[in-house]
Design an enzyme around this catalytic site. Structure first.
Site, PDB file in Angstrom:
ATOM      1  N   HIS A 160       3.630  -1.674  -6.520  1.00  0.00           N
ATOM      2  CA  HIS A 160       2.258  -2.070  -6.845  1.00  0.00           C
ATOM      3  C   HIS A 160       2.097  -2.260  -8.365  1.00  0.00           C
ATOM      4  O   HIS A 160       1.305  -1.571  -9.016  1.00  0.00           O
ATOM      5  CB  HIS A 160       1.248  -1.038  -6.329  1.00  0.00           C
ATOM      6  CG  HIS A 160      -0.128  -1.622  -6.143  1.00  0.00           C
ATOM      7  ND1 HIS A 160      -1.023  -1.137  -5.225  1.00  0.00           N
ATOM      8  CD2 HIS A 160      -0.765  -2.665  -6.761  1.00  0.00           C
ATOM      9  CE1 HIS A 160      -2.155  -1.838  -5.287  1.00  0.00           C
ATOM     10  NE2 HIS A 160      -2.018  -2.770  -6.210  1.00  0.00           N
ATOM     11  N   ARG A 203      -3.411  -6.237  -0.509  1.00  0.00           N
ATOM     12  CA  ARG A 203      -3.500  -4.864  -0.039  1.00  0.00           C
ATOM     13  C   ARG A 203      -2.556  -4.700   1.142  1.00  0.00           C
ATOM     14  O   ARG A 203      -2.467  -5.569   2.009  1.00  0.00           O
ATOM     15  CB  ARG A 203      -4.932  -4.499   0.381  1.00  0.00           C
ATOM     16  CG  ARG A 203      -5.870  -4.270  -0.796  1.00  0.00           C
ATOM     17  CD  ARG A 203      -5.493  -3.008  -1.568  1.00  0.00           C
ATOM     18  NE  ARG A 203      -6.437  -2.691  -2.633  1.00  0.00           N
ATOM     19  CZ  ARG A 203      -6.300  -3.062  -3.898  1.00  0.00           C
ATOM     20  NH1 ARG A 203      -5.252  -3.830  -4.239  1.00  0.00           N
ATOM     21  NH2 ARG A 203      -7.182  -2.697  -4.807  1.00  0.00           N
ATOM     22  N   GLU A 253       0.333   3.717   0.451  1.00  0.00           N
ATOM     23  CA  GLU A 253       0.875   3.961  -0.890  1.00  0.00           C
ATOM     24  C   GLU A 253       0.546   5.374  -1.374  1.00  0.00           C
ATOM     25  O   GLU A 253      -0.543   5.889  -1.103  1.00  0.00           O
ATOM     26  CB  GLU A 253       0.283   2.941  -1.870  1.00  0.00           C
ATOM     27  CG  GLU A 253       0.669   1.527  -1.568  1.00  0.00           C
ATOM     28  CD  GLU A 253       0.027   0.516  -2.526  1.00  0.00           C
ATOM     29  OE1 GLU A 253      -0.583   0.938  -3.537  1.00  0.00           O
ATOM     30  OE2 GLU A 253       0.134  -0.676  -2.270  1.00  0.00           O
TER      31      GLU A 253
END
Length: 323
Positions: free
Chosen positions: A278, A231, A260
């Protein structure tokens, strides 16, 4: 007999959509012109939520008095307040196991890309520069390196096995030592000082926010490579940008970011950062397997009374379920 009602706050994987439609009365909230009105009208009916990224906090949970289960799509569930759910008697599940290999493969791919500057070399070729000059020799090699894994869970162990195949030594830091052959370091700064690759694989959330800070990056050192497939919030991005600019560390490979899909502009400017959007588990087979586990958690709970993969905050609730 009526079917349990499952709320889908936002769009989901097609496997989830098909599976929930087959077994449940589904509320596709994102398709509503007035989501608040739908929630108010159907609140008493909703027994479960399936989510792929919606924030679910105490206030959200309090709007659904009949809620019993939140099935999350993904291993990380930092957008769900699982402790608040447990306090309200609501079980939270996630999707571990089915994406371990995919994320581990991505992690090693990102390490190779970062250490050997493969994206930069490809851009050199595509720009036509190879006809004028060879791409410069890279400073980094994987030979003789030691990888420190921050978070030796399922994915961390899968990464460790792959790293060993590359001849990379492995060490790790967890809150608790594990029964493994890898060297254990009781603190993160100690781990960072002892290795030259720092691989981040721990969950996000308040407990791990900015755990990798300027002190850790300094300890990693001028030959150090930082890889994050966990993360973005685990890393202090301001400190990372400064460490990359000043060459406090050699380079970084990131698949995740603090905000994000926004990416820190400083990272975009740096030639010693490899950035991915991601995509750690982003293959059709893996995402479908994750979706099926969401459905399986729901169906198993409502058929047998227990979920398949509860998160640790829900452990006491699951232990106390009727046999």
């Amino acid at each position: 007999m009526s079917r349990p009602t499952v709320l889908l706050p936002g769009p989901m994987n097609e496997t989830v959509l098909a599976g929930t439609a087959e077994h449940f009365d589904v509320i596709r909230l994102w398709e509503s012109d007035d989501p608040d009105a739908v929630l108010a009208e159907r609140a008493q009916d909703i027994a479960a939520v399936a989510t792929g990224g919606t924030t679910i906090d105490g206030a959200f949970l309090d709007r659904l008095p009949s809620l019993r289960l939140v099935a999350s799509f993904g291993v990380g569930y930092d957008k769900i307040d699982a402790q608040a759910a447990a306090e309200r008697g609501v079980i939270v599940t996630n999707t571990p196991g089915v994406l371990d290999d995919e994320v581990a493969d991505t992690a090693l791919g990102l390490l190779l890309m970062t250490a050997r500057e493969l994206p930069q070399a490809e851009r050199h070729l595509r720009a036509g520069a190879w006809t004028e000059r060879a791409y410069p020799l890279t400073k980094a090699t994987l030979n003789g390196r030691t990888m420190g894994i921050l978070g030796l869970g399922r994915i961390g162990e899968a990464i460790a096995k792959r790293a060993e195949a590359f001849g990379i030594s492995v060490a790790y830091h967890n809150r608790h030592r594990k029964d493994v052959a890898y060297r254990y370091y009781p603190t993160l700064p100690e781990l960072a000082a002892a290795v030259d690759i720092l691989m981040i694989v721990i969950p996000g959330g308040d407990e791990t926010r900015h755990l990798v800070d300027a002190e850790v990056l300094k300890a990693l050192g001028a030959d150090g490579i930082l890889i994050n497939v966990a993360r973005g919030t685990v890393v202090d991005e301001e400190a990372l940008v400064e460490a990359l600019r000043s060459r406090t560390i050699l380079s970084a490979g990131l698949d995740v970011f603090e905000n994000e899909p926004e990416v820190h502009p400083g990272l975009l400017e740096l030639d010693n950062a490899v950035l991915l959007p991601h995509v750690g588990s982003a293959t059709i087979p893996t995402r479908n397997a994750m979706g099926q586990l969401v459905v399986d958690n729901l169906t198993h709970y409502f058929t047998h009374g227990t979920p398949l993969t509860p998160v640790h905050e829900s452990a006491d609730l699951v232990r106390n379920l009727p046999a």
